[in-house]
Design a protein around this motif. Structure first.
Motif: not given
Length: 336
Positions: A159-167
C-alpha cells in the motif's frame, strides 16, 4: 481445499492434490509450468472450487486474464465467497477495461471483504484510475486510514509503495521518496523493490557483480592496456638494440690513429703498426656489433606480452476443461 477433495475417489483426489501442490510451488518462479499443472487438475476435477481457483491464479500469472476471470467467476459461484472480487477486478484491468474494474470497486461485494481484501480492492481501483490517466485521483484513492496507520500488516508495504509510486507520477518527488522509505521499513519479505526506487531517486546506480557482460567490458580495457604496454617495451628494446652499433662503432678513431701512423712513415714500422691497428679495429667493431645485435635480439624476444584471453517445462498442454468463459480473448494489457 482438503474438505473439497474428500468428495472425490481417493486415487483421483491424490492425483488432483499432487497437481495443485505443483501449481502452488511453481506459480511464482515458473508460471507457465504452473499453468500446465493447473490444466491437468482442471481436467480431472473441474467441479471442485479449489481447482477452479487454482486454475484462475495460474492463468492470471501467465497473463491470460480472460481465462482467469472465467475461472474466478466459476469458483465464486460454487462457494458464494467474495474474496476473489479484487483479483477479478484486476483481470478487467488486464483486459483493458479499467472502467469496469473501477465500477466493481463500488459494488456491495467490497463490503463483504476483510481488511486485506478491502486494501487490495483499493490498490486495484487506484491502478484503474492511473490506467485512465487520472493520476491525481489515484493518489486520493490510496489515502485511507490503513495508509496512515503505523502498524505493519502483510499488505502495508504494498500500500505504501503504491502510494509512493502514485505521488511520483504526479511530480511530488520529495513525498514519494518519503513513502518509498516507509514502504521499505514495512517490507520484511522483500515483496517490493522500494530500495531500488529509493536509490534511483538518489541517483545511485548499481552494477551487477555477476553480470558476465559487465565483467567482459571491464576486462577488455585492461587487456588492451597490457598489450599496449608490451608494444611500448618491445619498441624501446628494439630502438636500444639498434643504437648500439653506432655508439660502439670506433672505426673512425682507428682511422685517425691510422693516419697518425702514416705520418710516421719514416720509421717504416708506423705503416705496419697502422695496419695492425686497422685490422684490430675492424675485429673490434665486428665483435661489438655482434654483441649488440645479440643483446638486442635477446631483449626483443622476451618483452612483448600477449594479452590474456578471458574464459557462456513445460507440462503437458491439456484441452480446456468444462467451465464458463467470459471476456474477450484479445491480448491482455499489463498490470499497472
Amino acid at each position: 481445499m482438503r474438505q473439497e477433495l474428500l468428495s472425490l475417489p481417493k486415487t483421483l483426489a491424490e492425483d488432483v492434490a499432487r497437481n495443485l501442490v505443483m501449481v502452488a510451488k511453481l506459480l511464482d518462479d515458473d508460471p507457465e509450468q504452473a499453468y500446465a499443472y493447473s490444466r491437468i487438475a482442471l481436467r480431472l476435477a473441474s467441479r471442485v472450487p479449489a481447482v477452479r481457483e487454482a486454475a484462475g491464479f495460474a492463468a492470471y500469472g501467465t497473463g491470460k486474464y480472460a481465462e482467469a476471470l472465467a475461472e474466478f467467476r466459476a469458483a465464486r459461484r460454487m462457494t458464494g465467497s467474495a474474496e476473489l472480487w479484487p483479483v477479478m477486478a484486476d483481470c478487467e484491468r488486464g483486459m483493458g477495461r479499467p472502467e469496469r474494474a473501477l465500477a466493481m470497486a463500488g459494488e456491495p461485494e467490497v463490503q463483504k471483504l476483510d481488511k486485506a481484501g478491502q486494501v487490495e480492492m483499493r490498490l486495484v481501483a487506484a491502478g484503474a484510475r492511473r490506467d485512465m490517466g487520472q493520476t491525481d485521483a489515484a493518489v486520493v484513492t490510496l489515502q485511507s486510514p490503513e495508509l496512515a496507520s503505523h502498524s505493519v500488516q502483510p499488505w502495508t508495504a504494498r500500500l505504501r509503495y503504491a502510494y509512493a509510486d502514485a505521488l511520483l507520477a504526479v511530480g511530488r518527488e520529495d513525498e514519494a521518496r518519503e513513502w518509498f522509505a516507509k514502504a521499505l521499513e514495512a517490507d520484511q519479505g522483500g515483496t517490493t523493490d522500494a530500495s531500488d526506487r529509493l536509490a534511483e531517486l538518489d541517483g545511485v546506480e548499481f552494477l551487477d557483480a555477476f553480470d558476465p557482460e559487465a565483467e567482459a567490458e571491464e576486462q577488455q580495457p585492461a587487456a588492451a592496456e597490457d598489450s599496449d604496454a608490451g608494444t611500448d617495451l618491445g619498441a624501446s628494446a628494439d630502438s636500444g638494440s639498434g643504437s648500439e652499433p653506432d655508439s660502439g662503432s670506433e672505426p673512425d678513431s682507428g682511422s685517425d690513429s691510422d693516419s697518425g701512423s702514416d705520418s710516421d712513415s719514416d720509421t717504416g714500422m708506423g705503416a705496419d703498426a697502422g695496419a695492425d691497428a686497422d685490422s684490430g679495429s675492424e675485429g673490434s667493431v665486428a665483435a661489438d656489433s655482434g654483441a649488440a645485435a645479440g643483446s638486442g635480439a635477446a631483449a626483443g624476444s622476451g618483452v612483448v606480452a600477449e594479452p590474456e584471453a578471458d574464459g557462456d517445462k513445460s507440462g503437458p498442454a491439456d484441452e480446456k476443461a468444462d467451465g464458463e468463459t467470459d471476456g474477450d480473448k484479445s491480448g491482455p494489457a499489463g498490470n499497472g
